[in-house]
Design a protein around this motif. Structure first.
Motif, PDB file in Angstrom:
ATOM      1  N   VAL A 357     -44.387  21.311   7.080  1.00  0.00           N
ATOM      2  CA  VAL A 357     -44.571  22.601   7.783  1.00  0.00           C
ATOM      3  C   VAL A 357     -45.728  22.443   8.768  1.00  0.00           C
ATOM      4  CG1 VAL A 357     -43.660  23.985   5.871  1.00  0.00           C
ATOM      5  CG2 VAL A 357     -46.113  23.471   5.948  1.00  0.00           C
ATOM      6  N   ASP A 358     -45.861  23.427   9.689  1.00  0.00           N
ATOM      7  CA  ASP A 358     -46.900  23.316  10.720  1.00  0.00           C
ATOM      8  C   ASP A 358     -48.289  23.579  10.169  1.00  0.00           C
ATOM      9  OD1 ASP A 358     -44.729  24.786  13.259  1.00  0.00           O
ATOM     10  OD2 ASP A 358     -44.973  22.727  12.516  1.00  0.00           O
ATOM     11  N   SER A 359     -48.377  24.491   9.202  1.00  0.00           N
ATOM     12  CA  SER A 359     -49.731  24.825   8.719  1.00  0.00           C
ATOM     13  C   SER A 359     -49.678  25.433   7.326  1.00  0.00           C
ATOM     14  CB  SER A 359     -50.377  25.833   9.685  1.00  0.00           C
ATOM     15  OG  SER A 359     -49.605  27.027   9.662  1.00  0.00           O
ATOM     16  N   PHE A 360     -50.831  25.422   6.653  1.00  0.00           N
ATOM     17  CA  PHE A 360     -51.012  26.132   5.381  1.00  0.00           C
ATOM     18  C   PHE A 360     -51.867  27.365   5.665  1.00  0.00           C
ATOM     19  CE2 PHE A 360     -48.965  22.997   3.162  1.00  0.00           C
ATOM     20  CZ  PHE A 360     -49.686  21.923   2.683  1.00  0.00           C
ATOM     21  N   CYS A 361     -51.703  28.386   4.788  1.00  0.00           N
ATOM     22  CA  CYS A 361     -52.617  29.538   4.837  1.00  0.00           C
ATOM     23  C   CYS A 361     -53.530  29.467   3.613  1.00  0.00           C
ATOM     24  CB  CYS A 361     -51.833  30.845   4.741  1.00  0.00           C
ATOM     25  SG  CYS A 361     -50.772  31.061   6.140  1.00  0.00           S
ATOM     26  N   GLY A 362     -54.773  29.826   3.827  1.00  0.00           N
ATOM     27  CA  GLY A 362     -55.720  29.872   2.711  1.00  0.00           C
ATOM     28  C   GLY A 362     -55.232  30.828   1.630  1.00  0.00           C
ATOM     29  N   ALA A 363     -55.589  30.520   0.344  1.00  0.00           N
ATOM     30  CA  ALA A 363     -55.159  31.395  -0.767  1.00  0.00           C
ATOM     31  C   ALA A 363     -56.130  31.220  -1.925  1.00  0.00           C
ATOM     32  CB  ALA A 363     -53.747  31.007  -1.202  1.00  0.00           C
ATOM     33  N   SER A 364     -55.952  32.013  -2.973  1.00  0.00           N
ATOM     34  CA  SER A 364     -56.704  31.788  -4.214  1.00  0.00           C
ATOM     35  C   SER A 364     -55.836  30.927  -5.123  1.00  0.00           C
ATOM     36  CB  SER A 364     -56.995  33.128  -4.901  1.00  0.00           C
ATOM     37  OG  SER A 364     -58.041  33.745  -4.223  1.00  0.00           O
ATOM     38  N   ILE A 365     -56.333  29.751  -5.471  1.00  0.00           N
ATOM     39  CA  ILE A 365     -55.508  28.796  -6.240  1.00  0.00           C
ATOM     40  C   ILE A 365     -56.356  28.209  -7.364  1.00  0.00           C
ATOM     41  CG2 ILE A 365     -53.935  28.177  -4.364  1.00  0.00           C
ATOM     42  CD1 ILE A 365     -55.690  25.850  -3.634  1.00  0.00           C
ATOM     43  N   SER A 366     -55.701  27.467  -8.271  1.00  0.00           N
ATOM     44  CA  SER A 366     -56.503  26.842  -9.332  1.00  0.00           C
ATOM     45  C   SER A 366     -56.089  25.392  -9.533  1.00  0.00           C
ATOM     46  CB  SER A 366     -56.366  27.636 -10.635  1.00  0.00           C
ATOM     47  OG  SER A 366     -55.121  27.392 -11.207  1.00  0.00           O
ATOM     48  N   ALA A 367     -57.075  24.586  -9.935  1.00  0.00           N
ATOM     49  CA  ALA A 367     -56.851  23.141 -10.105  1.00  0.00           C
ATOM     50  C   ALA A 367     -56.221  22.886 -11.474  1.00  0.00           C
ATOM     51  CB  ALA A 367     -58.181  22.404  -9.995  1.00  0.00           C
ATOM     52  N   PRO A 368     -55.022  22.289 -11.533  1.00  0.00           N
ATOM     53  CA  PRO A 368     -54.381  22.025 -12.831  1.00  0.00           C
ATOM     54  C   PRO A 368     -54.895  20.766 -13.520  1.00  0.00           C
ATOM     55  CG  PRO A 368     -52.842  21.583 -11.039  1.00  0.00           C
ATOM     56  CD  PRO A 368     -54.106  22.005 -10.406  1.00  0.00           C
ATOM     57  N   ASP A 369     -55.443  19.825 -12.730  1.00  0.00           N
ATOM     58  CA  ASP A 369     -56.011  18.603 -13.320  1.00  0.00           C
ATOM     59  C   ASP A 369     -56.890  17.932 -12.257  1.00  0.00           C
ATOM     60  OD1 ASP A 369     -52.810  17.586 -12.695  1.00  0.00           O
ATOM     61  OD2 ASP A 369     -54.426  16.321 -11.894  1.00  0.00           O
ATOM     62  N   LEU A 370     -57.474  16.823 -12.602  1.00  0.00           N
ATOM     63  CA  LEU A 370     -58.480  16.195 -11.742  1.00  0.00           C
ATOM     64  C   LEU A 370     -57.981  15.848 -10.347  1.00  0.00           C
ATOM     65  CD1 LEU A 370     -60.968  14.508 -10.948  1.00  0.00           C
ATOM     66  CD2 LEU A 370     -60.240  12.770 -12.578  1.00  0.00           C
ATOM     67  N   ARG A 371     -56.943  15.031 -10.257  1.00  0.00           N
ATOM     68  CA  ARG A 371     -56.524  14.549  -8.929  1.00  0.00           C
ATOM     69  C   ARG A 371     -55.751  15.633  -8.176  1.00  0.00           C
ATOM     70  NH1 ARG A 371     -60.265  10.671  -8.763  1.00  0.00           N
ATOM     71  NH2 ARG A 371     -60.111   9.380 -10.619  1.00  0.00           N
ATOM     72  N   ALA A 372     -55.026  16.481  -8.906  1.00  0.00           N
ATOM     73  CA  ALA A 372     -54.350  17.613  -8.252  1.00  0.00           C
ATOM     74  C   ALA A 372     -55.399  18.540  -7.648  1.00  0.00           C
ATOM     75  CB  ALA A 372     -53.496  18.369  -9.258  1.00  0.00           C
ATOM     76  N   GLY A 373     -56.502  18.713  -8.356  1.00  0.00           N
ATOM     77  CA  GLY A 373     -57.578  19.561  -7.843  1.00  0.00           C
ATOM     78  C   GLY A 373     -58.151  19.002  -6.557  1.00  0.00           C
ATOM     79  N   ALA A 374     -58.318  17.686  -6.520  1.00  0.00           N
ATOM     80  CA  ALA A 374     -58.837  17.050  -5.290  1.00  0.00           C
ATOM     81  C   ALA A 374     -57.848  17.258  -4.145  1.00  0.00           C
ATOM     82  CB  ALA A 374     -59.069  15.561  -5.538  1.00  0.00           C
ATOM     83  N   ALA A 375     -56.558  17.176  -4.460  1.00  0.00           N
ATOM     84  CA  ALA A 375     -55.525  17.376  -3.431  1.00  0.00           C
ATOM     85  C   ALA A 375     -55.548  18.805  -2.915  1.00  0.00           C
ATOM     86  CB  ALA A 375     -54.152  17.033  -4.000  1.00  0.00           C
ATOM     87  N   LEU A 376     -55.804  19.769  -3.788  1.00  0.00           N
ATOM     88  CA  LEU A 376     -55.855  21.177  -3.353  1.00  0.00           C
ATOM     89  C   LEU A 376     -57.065  21.406  -2.455  1.00  0.00           C
ATOM     90  CD1 LEU A 376     -54.716  23.029  -6.614  1.00  0.00           C
ATOM     91  CD2 LEU A 376     -53.372  22.565  -4.543  1.00  0.00           C
ATOM     92  N   VAL A 377     -58.144  20.656  -2.679  1.00  0.00           N
ATOM     93  CA  VAL A 377     -59.290  20.733  -1.751  1.00  0.00           C
ATOM     94  C   VAL A 377     -58.848  20.239  -0.381  1.00  0.00           C
ATOM     95  CG1 VAL A 377     -61.563  19.739  -1.204  1.00  0.00           C
ATOM     96  CG2 VAL A 377     -61.090  20.580  -3.531  1.00  0.00           C
TER      97      VAL A 377
END
Ligand code: EPZ
Length: 430
Positions: A357-377
């Motif tokens: 997709v062209d872009s993401f929109c900011g949101a309230s999200i939560s980190a499910p685990d260590l590396r997934a959390g880094a990816a969400l950052v």
């Protein structure tokens, strides 16, 4: 609970220094209790996982003196217990390396059984198979693993699956066993090699680490050493993808390029430019990147610990990408959070089909685990607007000074303790 608050949109530009490898540090810390001599460990990452393992070591009588933020002195001259209880294992599974270390040195260890975790069931059958092959009597009951041996004797062990943890744990136990041990189908990760090199610096006799056959000749005892941990391949890879997803230009210092070859190859495939030198590399992402396919594999394949980071980046690349997770059975839990930011990803079994997709929109999200959390950052750094990430304790298990390092590259990112902190951040960044 602490949160990260991020305003996305800034290309990350500048230089970042990579710390010591968390997953090497955990094996090396455990191995350091296998001698009564003092051991100095340098380039130790200051993260939650190493903090917890040090506490586990101290719980059995090990003295750990912090010389500076990244250096400890370990003295295991007076071990008072062979039991590592549930509290430590619940916090980090890798406390189970104390099983191989204590069994190897004292022929006895009792360690709580690790459960599954957020990325999969994570059995430890190969660890137990290896200990039994060395002559230990291993019983699992009431949530504890009890391993005892009159004397460990070397053996020829074939791993049914390529497993980092079992390779390291069995290597620890075999180091002081009588005679020769061969571990076939061994894991070849850089951190396996680092633990072997550490043990050899203590007088062990281990050959072949980094290949799929490791040969260990048991020695009588181990002596003290001073050892510096290798740079963290996954922290480095995470910053490499931070450059890609934000269309930035980052020079990553204190790395071993060889350990990053599969990551660099994928970044070049999607359109990044990479300049390498002997201990640093530069990632430039000047234009919109394009899709690719990737399958996670044991080293030297593309690391499973980089799967969330590449999938997140591909979600903003031109075209359709396919990401296949071949190591763990439940490592796409972050996809739901990305979909809330606008990603177009469909997960079918162990495969994610990603339409850029062209872009993401900011949101309230939560980190499910260590590396997934880094990816969400990474997703938040590329998104339009503000993102708040909950459950950041997962991320801080493996990333030292993550907000500070990102901010030094131009990210608008802070750790917030309260909603008021978030409001203040929003006013500050506008
Ligand atoms: C290590 O976990 C890392 N953790 C993980 O990193 C990493 O994802 C993983 O290796 C793979 O590279 C540490 O080093 C502390 P495995 P580990 O044993 O040792 C199966 C991070 O983000 N298996 O190599 O637990 C297992 O189910 C963490 O830093 C068995 O079947 O991983 C998996 O499918 C997450 N039986 C595969 O092998 C066993 O006895 C690989 O697991 C052991 C493992």
């Amino acid at each position: 609970m602490e949160q990260y608050v991020i305003k996305g949109g800034n290309p990350l530009v500048g230089e970042v220094e990579i710390g010591g490898a968390k997953n090497a540090a955990l094996g090396i810390l455990a191995a350091s209790v296998m001698t009564s001599d003092p051991v100095i460990i340098e380039n130790l990452p200051d993260v939650k996982d190493t903090e917890v393992l040090i506490q586990a070591m101290q719980s059995v009588g090990t003295i750990v003196e912090r010389i500076d933020r990244h250096t400890v002195k370990v003295i295991a001259a007076n071990i008072t217990s062979f039991t590592i209880d549930d509290g430590f294992i619940k916090k980090i599974r890798a406390s189970y390396y104390m099983l191989g270390a204590l069994l190897g040195r004292f022929n006895e260890a009792d360690v709580a059984l690790p459960g599954g975790c957020n990325i999969g069931s994570r059995p430890i059958d190969q660890h137990l198979k290896g200990f039994r092959a060395l002559g230990a009597k291993v019983e699992v009951s009431r949530g504890m693993i009890s391993a005892k041996a009159d004397n460990l004797v070397g053996n020829h062990i074939y791993m049914d699956v390529v497993t980092v943890g079992a390779t390291i744990n069995v290597m620890l136990a075999a180091t002081l066993a009588t005679g020769k041990t061969i571990i076939e189908n061994a894991a070849k990760e850089p951190h396996v090699v680092d633990v072997a090199n550490f043990l050899n610096s203590m007088g062990a006799n281990i050959k072949g680490a980094g290949t799929d056959v490791i040969r260990i000749r048991g020695v009588e005892k181990l002596h003290g050493t001073t050892y510096s941990i290798i740079p963290d391949q996954i922290e480095a890879g995470t910053f490499m993808f931070a450059a890609a997803i934000t269309k930035g230009d980052i020079t990553i210092r204190n790395i071993i390029p060889k350990h990053l070859e599969s990551i660099s190859a994928k970044l070049i495939e999607i359109g990044c430019e990479i300049e390498e030198s002997d201990d640093c590399l530069r990632v430039v992402a000047a234009r919109r990147l394009s899709s690719t396919h990737v399958k996670t594999l044991p080293y030297p394949g593309f690391p499973t610990d980089m799967q969330p980071q590449i999938a997140t980046t591909l979600a903003l690349c031109e075209g359709t990408s396919i990401v296949t997770e071949s190591i763990f059975e439940n490592r796409f839990k972050y996809v739901g959070e990305l979909q809330r930011m606008g990603a177009n990803i469909k997960v079918e079994g162990n495969t994610a089909i990603i339409q850029g997709v062209d872009s993401f929109c900011g949101a309230s999200i939560s980190a499910p685990d260590l590396r997934a959390g880094a990816a969400l950052v990474l997703a938040a750094l590329a998104a339009e607007g503000i993102t708040v990430i909950e459950d950041i304790e997962y991320i801080e298990r493996g990333y030292e000074d993550f907000p500070e390092k990102m901010s030094s590259l131009g990210a608008l990112m802070e750790k917030a303790q309260t909603d008021r902190d978030i409001q203040k951040f929003k006013l500050k960044v506008g």
